[in-house]
Design a protein around this motif. Structure first.
Motif: not given
Length: 192
Positions: A157-159, A143-146, A120-122
């Motif tokens: 910031i990526v979790e 594989g990423y989401s906002v 998840v990207v913030h």
């Protein structure tokens, strides 16, 4: 010689002895007074020297204390100025054009994808549309989401999806790294 002559002679002898004793006493008194005057003068000089030494010591202490206060004020002013430069730097980066931020976000996402496969990207509120566009148009970022918008001046910031790993690629983190490594050079440049 008559009795009267003997008495006169004794009186004369007594008078001479009295005069001699008085002269001797005057001489002793003068010596005592001179010695006392000499001791008084040396005591006075010693007291003056001691008071001058103490006055010089007090002046030195006051000068040192004043110098310390001035140095502390200069350092506080320099720190305040450096803090202003830091804040101005963050503001300047935050205020760069949207296309700069979009390119920066794309580069940071590529970097993050090397470390986290899915996550998840913030980002900040103003960069959310650019982040959504980058993630939706990239095949390597499937594989990423906002995530939710966060209060950062820029960057991401990526979790990881399992929440065990977090990468901070915010502008503040990059600025802090540069700031810490280059603070002395910047301080020397600004303040000589």
């Amino acid at each position: 010689m008559g009795l009267e002559a003997v008495v006169d002679e004794i009186k004369e002898k007594g008078r001479r002895e009295v005069e001699a004793a008085r002269a001797e006493t005057r001489k002793e008194v003068e010596e005592i007074l001179q010695n006392a005057q000499g001791r008084a003068e040396s005591i006075k000089l010693a007291a003056e020297e001691e008071s001058e030494r103490q006055a010089a010591h007090i002046v030195n202490q006051e000068v040192s204390a004043a110098n310390l206060i001035v140095k502390r004020q200069v350092l506080n002013a320099q720190k305040k100025l450096l803090d202003q430069v830091y804040q101005a730097s963050l503001a300047a980066v935050r205020d760069l054009p949207a296309d700069f931020h979009k390119k920066a976000l794309a580069g940071l996402l590529e970097q993050a994808a090397k470390e986290i496969d899915e996550g998840v990207v913030h980002c900040n509120e103003q960069d959310v549309p650019a982040l959504q566009d980058i993630i939706s148009s990239s095949t390597t970022l499937k594989g990423y989401s906002v995530g939710t918008a966060i209060d950062i001046p820029g960057g991401i910031i990526v979790e990881s999806t399992d929440g065990e790993l977090q990468i901070d690629y915010s502008y503040r983190t990059f600025l802090n790294d540069v700031w810490e490594s280059e603070l002395k050079a910047a301080s020397d440049l600004l303040f000589g």
